[in-house]
Write a protein that holds these residues in place. Sequence first.
Motif, PDB file in Angstrom:
ATOM      1  N   LYS A 234      -0.726  18.224  -0.512  1.00  0.00           N
ATOM      2  CA  LYS A 234      -1.705  19.275  -0.850  1.00  0.00           C
ATOM      3  C   LYS A 234      -3.111  18.690  -1.027  1.00  0.00           C
ATOM      4  O   LYS A 234      -4.109  19.347  -0.754  1.00  0.00           O
ATOM      5  CB  LYS A 234      -1.245  19.966  -2.141  1.00  0.00           C
ATOM      6  N   TYR A 235      -3.170  17.440  -1.514  1.00  0.00           N
ATOM      7  CA  TYR A 235      -4.469  16.788  -1.724  1.00  0.00           C
ATOM      8  C   TYR A 235      -4.787  15.760  -0.637  1.00  0.00           C
ATOM      9  O   TYR A 235      -5.678  14.945  -0.788  1.00  0.00           O
ATOM     10  CB  TYR A 235      -4.490  16.096  -3.092  1.00  0.00           C
ATOM     11  N   GLY A 236      -4.035  15.785   0.444  1.00  0.00           N
ATOM     12  CA  GLY A 236      -4.251  14.829   1.522  1.00  0.00           C
ATOM     13  C   GLY A 236      -3.705  13.460   1.162  1.00  0.00           C
ATOM     14  O   GLY A 236      -2.770  13.327   0.375  1.00  0.00           O
ATOM     15  N   SER A 237      -4.330  12.438   1.731  1.00  0.00           N
ATOM     16  CA  SER A 237      -3.892  11.058   1.509  1.00  0.00           C
ATOM     17  C   SER A 237      -4.482  10.516   0.214  1.00  0.00           C
ATOM     18  O   SER A 237      -5.672  10.664  -0.046  1.00  0.00           O
ATOM     19  CB  SER A 237      -4.358  10.190   2.684  1.00  0.00           C
TER      20      SER A 237
ATOM     21  N   PHE B  20       0.855  -1.174   0.000  1.00  0.00           N
ATOM     22  CA  PHE B  20       0.000   0.000   0.000  1.00  0.00           C
ATOM     23  C   PHE B  20       0.896   1.231   0.000  1.00  0.00           C
ATOM     24  O   PHE B  20       1.829   1.333   0.797  1.00  0.00           O
ATOM     25  CB  PHE B  20      -0.931   0.008   1.209  1.00  0.00           C
ATOM     26  N   VAL B  21       0.601   2.135  -0.930  1.00  0.00           N
ATOM     27  CA  VAL B  21       1.428   3.325  -1.131  1.00  0.00           C
ATOM     28  C   VAL B  21       0.539   4.565  -1.057  1.00  0.00           C
ATOM     29  O   VAL B  21      -0.567   4.568  -1.585  1.00  0.00           O
ATOM     30  CB  VAL B  21       2.111   3.267  -2.530  1.00  0.00           C
ATOM     31  N   ASP B  22       1.026   5.606  -0.390  1.00  0.00           N
ATOM     32  CA  ASP B  22       0.289   6.874  -0.337  1.00  0.00           C
ATOM     33  C   ASP B  22       0.960   7.873  -1.269  1.00  0.00           C
ATOM     34  O   ASP B  22       2.098   8.280  -1.049  1.00  0.00           O
ATOM     35  CB  ASP B  22       0.242   7.422   1.086  1.00  0.00           C
ATOM     36  N   LEU B  23       0.221   8.244  -2.336  1.00  0.00           N
ATOM     37  CA  LEU B  23       0.746   9.180  -3.335  1.00  0.00           C
ATOM     38  C   LEU B  23       0.606  10.642  -2.909  1.00  0.00           C
ATOM     39  O   LEU B  23       1.030  11.536  -3.625  1.00  0.00           O
ATOM     40  CB  LEU B  23       0.030   8.994  -4.679  1.00  0.00           C
ATOM     41  N   GLY B  24      -0.017  10.872  -1.743  1.00  0.00           N
ATOM     42  CA  GLY B  24      -0.139  12.246  -1.246  1.00  0.00           C
ATOM     43  C   GLY B  24       1.212  12.929  -1.180  1.00  0.00           C
ATOM     44  O   GLY B  24       1.328  14.131  -1.390  1.00  0.00           O
TER      45      GLY B  24
END
Length: 198
Positions: free
Chosen positions: A127-130, A117-121
């Motif tokens: 700026k766009y959150g999680s 699982f990767v968070d691109l935020g």
Amino acid sequence: DYLQDLLLNIKKVYANQESLTFQIVEPKEKGFTAKIGGLFAFISFNHFGWSYPTLEYWKNVSNSLVGGYFTGKIHNVEENPISIQIDAKEQIFDKPNLEKYGEYRGVIVEKPKYGIFVDLGLHFNWKYGSLLGLVHKSTLLDQTDYENWNVGEQITTLYQGLNENGQLVLGDNRERGKWLNGEMDKLIGTIQKATVVI
């Protein structure tokens, strides 16, 4: 006294329930130390602008949030000693316009047996959150990547679209990604030519 002036400003903001910008300074066990209105404050993971399914996600992503700016309200303020708590739950993030097969940087927050699982935020400096997505093992061109990657690391991956639940599908194998992002669903019930290779 300079500190008293800063505290007075914070109290006014608290009384009027105004929003203020704060900066993440340091991760803690259950939240972050932040700087707001010139003073140090605390924001718990439960009062942040998004949530994760486990505390481990927070621990694996928190270092990449240091230095980030967010908005929130003062949840509680005390004078002796000075103690300020922030609530950023009501923060609203815009949705980014992710480009299909575009390359994005993210931080690994979990590594189950079937992928990561990767968070691109992170790519957008939050700026766009999680922007949480799954890189399924089957969508990796190089299977050794899975073995070499660790939680908390930053990686670059391709955005492949959304699955039927509206979750981000990530990975660098475009052909495999089509099976996960619903692109192949339009073939259900159709007749297709196939070549037997083995």
